[in-house]
Design a protein around this motif. Structure first.
Motif, PDB file in Angstrom:
ATOM      1  N   CYS A 128     -14.082  -0.228  36.486  1.00  0.00           N
ATOM      2  CA  CYS A 128     -15.027   0.625  36.561  1.00  0.00           C
ATOM      3  C   CYS A 128     -14.970   2.015  36.758  1.00  0.00           C
ATOM      4  CB  CYS A 128     -16.179   0.118  37.620  1.00  0.00           C
ATOM      5  SG  CYS A 128     -17.840   0.885  37.708  1.00  0.00           S
ATOM      6  N   CYS A 147     -24.271   3.144  37.463  1.00  0.00           N
ATOM      7  CA  CYS A 147     -23.593   2.477  36.194  1.00  0.00           C
ATOM      8  C   CYS A 147     -23.834   3.393  35.240  1.00  0.00           C
ATOM      9  CB  CYS A 147     -24.253   1.270  36.033  1.00  0.00           C
ATOM     10  SG  CYS A 147     -23.720   0.457  34.381  1.00  0.00           S
ATOM     11  N   CYS A 185     -20.534   2.045  30.586  1.00  0.00           N
ATOM     12  CA  CYS A 185     -19.543   1.852  29.535  1.00  0.00           C
ATOM     13  C   CYS A 185     -19.289   0.414  29.212  1.00  0.00           C
ATOM     14  CB  CYS A 185     -18.194   2.300  30.308  1.00  0.00           C
ATOM     15  SG  CYS A 185     -17.622   1.662  31.662  1.00  0.00           S
ATOM     16  N   CYS A 242     -16.552  -3.562  32.493  1.00  0.00           N
ATOM     17  CA  CYS A 242     -16.686  -4.789  33.446  1.00  0.00           C
ATOM     18  C   CYS A 242     -16.879  -5.924  32.553  1.00  0.00           C
ATOM     19  CB  CYS A 242     -17.424  -4.551  34.529  1.00  0.00           C
ATOM     20  SG  CYS A 242     -19.224  -4.302  34.078  1.00  0.00           S
TER      21      CYS A 242
HETATM   22  S1  SF4 Z   1     -20.874  -0.997  32.749  1.00  0.00           S
HETATM   23 FE1  SF4 Z   1     -19.567  -2.053  34.272  1.00  0.00          FE
HETATM   24  S2  SF4 Z   1     -17.629  -1.023  34.444  1.00  0.00           S
HETATM   25 FE2  SF4 Z   1     -19.029   0.385  33.255  1.00  0.00          FE
HETATM   26  S3  SF4 Z   1     -19.875   1.666  34.837  1.00  0.00           S
HETATM   27 FE3  SF4 Z   1     -21.272  -0.226  34.541  1.00  0.00          FE
HETATM   28  S4  SF4 Z   1     -20.844  -1.333  36.090  1.00  0.00           S
HETATM   29 FE4  SF4 Z   1     -19.058   0.187  35.942  1.00  0.00          FE
END
Ligand code: SF4
Ligand code: SF4
Length: 345
Positions: free
Chosen positions: A248, A318, A321, A324
């Motif tokens: 992340c 968040c 992206c 995760c």
């Molecule tokens: S999608 Fe997942 S990895 Fe990306 S910023 Fe959000 S929590 Fe973090």
């Protein structure tokens, strides 16, 4: 904001001008078992190392400002004092070349916590100083939901931002240093046609998002659904491996360890990034664990990202992206978790 354009063939010239500094950018790291190319941010040694047509990198460039392990201080009995290892990045500037908007916004969010007034972190600030950022536009991949999180475009946090217009780049210029570099490669004022083309490219990008997350009133929904069964269901699936935090771009929680050599002559203090999904994250002296169940740890991660951070900074932690969800061996993705907590399958 100032706008410029330059022909694509001049990109290598811009790179060479910047390459008196340490260059960091997306590089090809190989293929996965399905033949899909894998990319990651790494130090660049030549322009050809850059993979600007990259799809989402496995990690962001976070590790260059927030390493997974970092020596904070050390003690040498012969010198009889603690030495602080703050890496002031004044003499070795870094250039992040080709950062997508979600990752620029992720750094902006880290800045709010680690370079703001609340928890200023000298180790982070030292590295963050003198970073020059060349942003680059991207096309949404199936897992991207940055559009829902308002992070599909970056309004600040870069020096220049490039949008691909076919045979040229349209450039948003935010810093005087960027303006100087663009003058050196003889960039030009964009024409009305370039403006039009730039707007078309962005409109097309907005149409191409396949994944959306309903963020309206999400903080209130999370308060209402604190005891929802969905948390137990996702908790049962979770392996507590911490991979989601590892990839992340905005996770910053850490633990600190002090190690002393057996001869008691040297000691050091090491900070390591932690994950709230790991079993011992909320374990305190005396052995009590405030979150012994997987479901409570997984829930905590979502509450920090989408509720606690919003309360403190008026935006989510968040950036959508999707890393995760891509990395999770249990196929746990934020869009699915949030939809199920809302009661939507
Ligand atoms: S999608 Fe997942 S990895 Fe990306 S910023 Fe959000 S929590 Fe973090
Ligand atoms: S959500 Fe996935 S990646 Fe994160 S700890 Fe659980 S199993 Fe690991």
């Amino acid at each position: 904001m100032i706008f410029k354009v330059f022909p694509k063939k001049k990109l290598s010239l811009l790179y060479e001008l910047l390459a008196v500094n340490t260059m960091v950018g997306p590089t090809l790291k190989g293929k996965d078992r399905n033949g899909k190319s894998l990319y990651d941010f790494d130090v660049l040694y030549t322009f050809d190392d850059l993979a600007l047509d990259y799809t989402a990198t496995i990690h962001s460039a976070k590790r260059f400002v927030l390493p997974y392990h970092e020596k904070l201080s050390s003690f040498d009995i012969n010198k009889t004092d603690w030495k602080k290892h703050v890496d002031i990045n004044v003499y070795k500037p870094l250039v992040f070349f080709g950062m997508h908007p979600c990752d620029i916004n992720a750094l902006n969010k880290l800045d709010m916590v680690l370079a703001g007034n609340v928890y200023p972190n000298p180790y982070y600030i030292g590295k963050r100083k003198n970073i020059f950022i060349v942003g680059l536009d991207c096309s949404p991949e199936p897992q991207c939901f940055c559009h829902s999180m308002g992070t599909d475009s970056a309004l600040h946090g870069f020096d220049m931002f490039l949008t691909d217009l076919g045979d040229k780049y349209f450039v948003e210029v935010l810093s005087a240093t960027a303006f100087d570099f663009l003058s050196q490669i003889k960039s030009k004022e964009p024409s009305k046609k370039d403006h039009q083309h730039y707007k078309q490219v962005n409109a097309l990008k907005n149409k191409n998002f396949a994944t959306n997350v309903e963020t309206n009133d999400l903080t209130k929904i999370l308060d209402l659904e604190f005891d929802a069964k969905a948390w137990d269901q996702w908790g049962d699936k979770c392996l507590s491996c911490g991979t989601c935090s590892n990839v992340c771009p905005t996770c910053y929680c850490y633990g600190v360890e002090e190690n002393i050599d057996l001869d008691l002559k040297n000691a050091n203090k090491i900070r390591s990034l932690h994950s709230c999904n790991l079993l011992d994250f909320a374990k305190v002296s005396g052995g009590h664990n405030f979150r012994p169940e997987k479901s409570t740890r997984l829930k905590y991660r979502y509450y920090h990202k989408h509720r606690g951070f919003v309360e403190a900074f008026e935006e989510s932690l968040c950036v959508g992206c999707g890393r995760c969800g891509q990395a999770c061996l249990a196929d746990i993705t934020p869009p699915e978790v949030i939809a199920s907590v809302r009661g939507k399958e």
